[in-house]
Motif scaffolding. Structure first.
Motif, PDB file in Angstrom:
ATOM      1  N   PRO A 181       0.829  -1.207   0.000  1.00 28.56           N
ATOM      2  CA  PRO A 181       0.000   0.000   0.000  1.00 28.56           C
ATOM      3  C   PRO A 181       0.866   1.260   0.000  1.00 28.56           C
ATOM      4  O   PRO A 181       2.059   1.216   0.335  1.00 28.56           O
ATOM      5  CB  PRO A 181      -0.804  -0.125   1.299  1.00 28.56           C
ATOM      6  CG  PRO A 181       0.056  -0.961   2.183  1.00 28.56           C
ATOM      7  CD  PRO A 181       0.789  -1.912   1.287  1.00 28.56           C
ATOM      8  N   PRO A 182       0.282   2.401  -0.334  1.00 32.45           N
ATOM      9  CA  PRO A 182       1.053   3.653  -0.407  1.00 32.45           C
ATOM     10  C   PRO A 182       1.208   4.347   0.935  1.00 32.45           C
ATOM     11  O   PRO A 182       1.398   5.574   0.972  1.00 32.45           O
ATOM     12  CB  PRO A 182       0.220   4.495  -1.374  1.00 32.45           C
ATOM     13  CG  PRO A 182      -1.180   4.056  -1.121  1.00 32.45           C
ATOM     14  CD  PRO A 182      -1.112   2.591  -0.802  1.00 32.45           C
ATOM     15  N   VAL A 183       1.116   3.629   2.028  1.00 39.19           N
ATOM     16  CA  VAL A 183       1.273   4.212   3.357  1.00 39.19           C
ATOM     17  C   VAL A 183       2.299   3.386   4.116  1.00 39.19           C
ATOM     18  O   VAL A 183       2.597   2.241   3.765  1.00 39.19           O
ATOM     19  CB  VAL A 183      -0.067   4.253   4.134  1.00 39.19           C
ATOM     20  CG1 VAL A 183      -1.074   5.144   3.420  1.00 39.19           C
ATOM     21  CG2 VAL A 183      -0.622   2.850   4.318  1.00 39.19           C
ATOM     22  N   ARG A 184       2.829   3.961   5.178  1.00 41.59           N
ATOM     23  CA  ARG A 184       3.840   3.292   5.998  1.00 41.59           C
ATOM     24  C   ARG A 184       3.158   2.300   6.923  1.00 41.59           C
ATOM     25  O   ARG A 184       2.168   2.617   7.585  1.00 41.59           O
ATOM     26  CB  ARG A 184       4.601   4.338   6.821  1.00 41.59           C
ATOM     27  CG  ARG A 184       5.686   3.769   7.706  1.00 41.59           C
ATOM     28  CD  ARG A 184       6.946   3.476   6.956  1.00 41.59           C
ATOM     29  NE  ARG A 184       8.057   3.254   7.873  1.00 41.59           N
ATOM     30  CZ  ARG A 184       8.350   2.066   8.404  1.00 41.59           C
ATOM     31  NH1 ARG A 184       7.620   1.009   8.123  1.00 41.59           N
ATOM     32  NH2 ARG A 184       9.378   1.958   9.230  1.00 41.59           N
ATOM     33  N   LEU A 185       3.682   1.073   6.985  1.00 37.29           N
ATOM     34  CA  LEU A 185       3.193   0.061   7.904  1.00 37.29           C
ATOM     35  C   LEU A 185       4.342  -0.878   8.238  1.00 37.29           C
ATOM     36  O   LEU A 185       5.314  -0.978   7.480  1.00 37.29           O
ATOM     37  CB  LEU A 185       2.019  -0.720   7.318  1.00 37.29           C
ATOM     38  CG  LEU A 185       2.297  -1.719   6.195  1.00 37.29           C
ATOM     39  CD1 LEU A 185       1.147  -2.716   6.111  1.00 37.29           C
ATOM     40  CD2 LEU A 185       2.446  -1.014   4.859  1.00 37.29           C
ATOM     41  N   PRO A 186       4.298  -1.560   9.384  1.00 31.29           N
ATOM     42  CA  PRO A 186       5.391  -2.456   9.756  1.00 31.29           C
ATOM     43  C   PRO A 186       5.538  -3.597   8.752  1.00 31.29           C
ATOM     44  O   PRO A 186       4.556  -4.211   8.335  1.00 31.29           O
ATOM     45  CB  PRO A 186       4.974  -2.982  11.142  1.00 31.29           C
ATOM     46  CG  PRO A 186       3.998  -1.980  11.651  1.00 31.29           C
ATOM     47  CD  PRO A 186       3.279  -1.470  10.445  1.00 31.29           C
ATOM     48  N   ARG A 191       5.285   7.021  18.921  1.00 32.35           N
ATOM     49  CA  ARG A 191       4.324   7.039  20.024  1.00 32.35           C
ATOM     50  C   ARG A 191       2.922   6.932  19.444  1.00 32.35           C
ATOM     51  O   ARG A 191       2.644   7.406  18.328  1.00 32.35           O
ATOM     52  CB  ARG A 191       4.457   8.330  20.832  1.00 32.35           C
ATOM     53  CG  ARG A 191       4.298   9.600  20.013  1.00 32.35           C
ATOM     54  CD  ARG A 191       4.500  10.865  20.817  1.00 32.35           C
ATOM     55  NE  ARG A 191       4.444  12.058  19.989  1.00 32.35           N
ATOM     56  CZ  ARG A 191       3.321  12.671  19.635  1.00 32.35           C
ATOM     57  NH1 ARG A 191       2.167  12.201  20.067  1.00 32.35           N
ATOM     58  NH2 ARG A 191       3.348  13.746  18.885  1.00 32.35           N
ATOM     59  N   ALA A 192       2.059   6.297  20.203  1.00 31.45           N
ATOM     60  CA  ALA A 192       0.683   6.153  19.750  1.00 31.45           C
ATOM     61  C   ALA A 192      -0.008   7.510  19.729  1.00 31.45           C
ATOM     62  O   ALA A 192       0.200   8.343  20.623  1.00 31.45           O
ATOM     63  CB  ALA A 192      -0.079   5.197  20.659  1.00 31.45           C
ATOM     64  N   ALA A 193      -0.810   7.748  18.702  1.00 29.60           N
ATOM     65  CA  ALA A 193      -1.551   9.009  18.634  1.00 29.60           C
ATOM     66  C   ALA A 193      -2.485   9.152  19.820  1.00 29.60           C
ATOM     67  O   ALA A 193      -2.761  10.266  20.277  1.00 29.60           O
ATOM     68  CB  ALA A 193      -2.327   9.094  17.327  1.00 29.60           C
ATOM     69  N   SER A 194      -2.961   8.037  20.353  1.00 29.31           N
ATOM     70  CA  SER A 194      -3.787   8.045  21.561  1.00 29.31           C
ATOM     71  C   SER A 194      -3.753   6.653  22.162  1.00 29.31           C
ATOM     72  O   SER A 194      -3.684   5.654  21.443  1.00 29.31           O
ATOM     73  CB  SER A 194      -5.228   8.442  21.242  1.00 29.31           C
ATOM     74  OG  SER A 194      -6.044   8.333  22.399  1.00 29.31           O
ATOM     75  N   SER A 231       5.463   8.391  14.046  1.00 29.77           N
ATOM     76  CA  SER A 231       6.901   8.165  13.942  1.00 29.77           C
ATOM     77  C   SER A 231       7.568   9.409  13.378  1.00 29.77           C
ATOM     78  O   SER A 231       6.895  10.317  12.868  1.00 29.77           O
ATOM     79  CB  SER A 231       7.182   6.964  13.042  1.00 29.77           C
ATOM     80  OG  SER A 231       6.916   7.286  11.691  1.00 29.77           O
ATOM     81  N   PRO A 232       8.893   9.488  13.429  1.00 28.79           N
ATOM     82  CA  PRO A 232       9.585  10.661  12.859  1.00 28.79           C
ATOM     83  C   PRO A 232       9.326  10.843  11.369  1.00 28.79           C
ATOM     84  O   PRO A 232       9.450  11.951  10.856  1.00 28.79           O
ATOM     85  CB  PRO A 232      11.059  10.353  13.141  1.00 28.79           C
ATOM     86  CG  PRO A 232      11.048   9.455  14.334  1.00 28.79           C
ATOM     87  CD  PRO A 232       9.816   8.612  14.175  1.00 28.79           C
ATOM     88  N   THR A 233       8.991   9.772  10.656  1.00 32.69           N
ATOM     89  CA  THR A 233       8.750   9.876   9.218  1.00 32.69           C
ATOM     90  C   THR A 233       7.278  10.058   8.879  1.00 32.69           C
ATOM     91  O   THR A 233       6.922  10.104   7.704  1.00 32.69           O
ATOM     92  CB  THR A 233       9.264   8.612   8.515  1.00 32.69           C
ATOM     93  OG1 THR A 233       8.613   7.452   9.076  1.00 32.69           O
ATOM     94  CG2 THR A 233      10.766   8.473   8.688  1.00 32.69           C
ATOM     95  N   GLY A 234       6.415  10.154   9.882  1.00 34.89           N
ATOM     96  CA  GLY A 234       5.000  10.349   9.629  1.00 34.89           C
ATOM     97  C   GLY A 234       4.155   9.266  10.275  1.00 34.89           C
ATOM     98  O   GLY A 234       4.678   8.337  10.901  1.00 34.89           O
ATOM     99  N   PRO A 235       2.834   9.336  10.137  1.00 34.46           N
ATOM    100  CA  PRO A 235       1.950   8.339  10.756  1.00 34.46           C
ATOM    101  C   PRO A 235       2.172   6.945  10.173  1.00 34.46           C
ATOM    102  O   PRO A 235       2.388   6.777   8.975  1.00 34.46           O
ATOM    103  CB  PRO A 235       0.543   8.853  10.432  1.00 34.46           C
ATOM    104  CG  PRO A 235       0.725  10.306  10.125  1.00 34.46           C
ATOM    105  CD  PRO A 235       2.072  10.425   9.498  1.00 34.46           C
ATOM    106  N   VAL A 236       2.113   5.953  11.051  1.00 33.17           N
ATOM    107  CA  VAL A 236       2.245   4.545  10.675  1.00 33.17           C
ATOM    108  C   VAL A 236       0.996   3.824  11.177  1.00 33.17           C
ATOM    109  O   VAL A 236       0.661   3.915  12.358  1.00 33.17           O
ATOM    110  CB  VAL A 236       3.512   3.907  11.273  1.00 33.17           C
ATOM    111  CG1 VAL A 236       3.626   2.443  10.863  1.00 33.17           C
ATOM    112  CG2 VAL A 236       4.756   4.680  10.849  1.00 33.17           C
ATOM    113  N   LEU A 237       0.316   3.106  10.300  1.00 31.88           N
ATOM    114  CA  LEU A 237      -0.895   2.383  10.665  1.00 31.88           C
ATOM    115  C   LEU A 237      -0.542   0.971  11.116  1.00 31.88           C
ATOM    116  O   LEU A 237       0.223   0.266  10.438  1.00 31.88           O
ATOM    117  CB  LEU A 237      -1.855   2.319   9.477  1.00 31.88           C
ATOM    118  CG  LEU A 237      -2.364   3.673   8.951  1.00 31.88           C
ATOM    119  CD1 LEU A 237      -3.248   3.474   7.734  1.00 31.88           C
ATOM    120  CD2 LEU A 237      -3.113   4.429  10.029  1.00 31.88           C
ATOM    121  N   VAL A 238      -1.089   0.541  12.243  1.00 34.42           N
ATOM    122  CA  VAL A 238      -0.857  -0.795  12.777  1.00 34.42           C
ATOM    123  C   VAL A 238      -2.221  -1.437  13.056  1.00 34.42           C
ATOM    124  O   VAL A 238      -3.259  -0.774  12.980  1.00 34.42           O
ATOM    125  CB  VAL A 238      -0.015  -0.747  14.073  1.00 34.42           C
ATOM    126  CG1 VAL A 238       1.342  -0.139  13.803  1.00 34.42           C
ATOM    127  CG2 VAL A 238      -0.735   0.038  15.172  1.00 34.42           C
TER     128      VAL A 238
END
Length: 368
Positions: free
Chosen positions: A125-130, A150-153, A246-253
């Motif tokens: 996908p075009p987004v950051r993920l582990p 860090r978690a957004a919430s 993350s420092p590079t932007g949001p990461v979806l988990v």
């Protein structure tokens, strides 16, 4: 994959030789940092293998070592809800291992997450993920790379939302994900909308008119299949607790609910969780309506389903707090009211949101 309260790998600073600030000193310092990079802390320092939880940890470690023998655990990130999540090192890279040891709902969820991570290897996908490291559906074990951040919430419905910049970045990430078109057979249909509506109606969460109005919108959305797309790939649980900053932007988990939905399901999920940020809610609604009547109607159907589910979950939490008034979950938190009182306030807000969504649905049906 999940944020740790402190770095997974501890870096020890030692006195370095050489002239400080000089070329030789700088070279020696850089080389020493590479050579003296510390590994994870000893197991006994951070993992308690005694008692019932210790037995669960040993079982989880055994399952992890079957598929990744060089995994070295550093700390437990979570041991609740049937799942054990460990952070450590897989060879030379930081990794997160998740294991489910019973046949609970968490096991079925992890099965779906393993399938999604395998599909992401072929369809990125075009987004950051582990990234996937190893998995075993037989033992319900998944190992992915560790993403610092860090978690957004920490909560499903945050009382103090992230900064506007973080929310804008999260919304942009979800927009890129929803615009992605993977192979049609790579991911499943996530929701049977008619069956879910019928289930909520049977439970008394939807009235006869609610069911009729939602069926009308659902029929109209699907009748436009020749002209507008009626399926959209979504994360499925676009909550801030599943977003790492993350420092590079949001990461979806947490991809256990990923699949095909009606358009704007992720936007509806995010809207329902942001009760304390009306400005961001307005932006989400405008983005959903930018896709025309099809996007608006799909957003309303999704929003009614999401809010009904959240009301049901919150009502169950309130009942548990009332049944066990002396439990730890019902005690007063350090910075606010008791857990049960928080859930009652949240339930009241969710009912207000649900009434707002119902008025919007009836207005949309009235324009037919």
């Amino acid at each position: 994959m999940y944020p740790a309260p402190s770095p997974v790998v501890t870096r020890h600073r030692t006195a370095l030789g050489g002239a400080p600030g000089g070329p030789a000193g700088g070279f020696v310092e850089e080389r020493a940092l590479r050579q003296r990079r510390a590994g994870p802390a000893p197991t006994g320092a951070r993992l308690d293998l005694s008692g019932v939880k210790g037995e669960r940890l040993r079982g989880a470690l055994a399952a992890v070592h079957r598929i990744c023998p060089d995994f070295s655990p550093a700390r437990v990130l979570r041991d609740a809800g049937g799942a054990v999540v460990l952070a450590g090192m897989a060879g030379r890279r930081a990794a997160v291992a998740k294991c489910v040891l019973d046949d609970s709902e968490a096991g079925a969820r992890l099965d779906r997450e393993i399938a999604a991570n395998r599909a992401f290897v072929r369809h990125r996908p075009p987004v950051r993920l582990p990234r996937l490291v190893a998995d075993d559906p037989g033992t319900r074990t998944l190992i992915t790379e560790f993403v610092p951040g860090r978690a957004a919430s920490a909560r499903r419905h945050p009382s103090v939302p992230p900064s506007p910049a973080d929310l804008r970045a999260t919304l942009a990430t979800l927009t890129r994900l929803n615009a992605w078109q993977p192979a049609p057979d790579a991911f499943p249909e996530a929701i049977d909308y008619r069956a879910q509506l019928a289930r909520y109606h049977t439970l008394g969460l939807l009235t006869d008119r609610d069911l009729s109005d939602l069926h009308t919108l659902l029929h109209d959305v699907r009748s436009r299949a020749r002209h507008e797309p009626t399926r959209q790939f979504c994360h499925g649980e676009a909550l801030l607790s599943h977003v790492l900053l993350s420092p590079t932007g949001p990461v979806l988990v947490g991809w256990g609910a990923a699949g095909w939905y009606l358009p704007n399901y992720d936007l509806a999920t995010l809207w329902a969780s942001l009760g304390e940020t009306p400005l961001v809610r307005r932006q989400i609604s405008q983005r959903a309506q930018a896709g025309g009547r099809n996007g608006r109607d799909a957003f309303l159907v999704n929003l009614m389903l999401v809010l009904t589910r959240e009301i049901r979950l919150c009502d169950m939490a309130v009942r548990r707090a009332m049944d066990r008034p002396g439990s730890a979950s019902a005690e007063r938190t350090a910075s606010g009211p008791a857990y049960g009182e928080e859930q009652r306030l949240l339930l009241r807000r969710l009912h207000d949101d649900w009434a707002t969504a119902r008025r919007a649905v009836r207005a949309a049906v009235g324009t037919r």
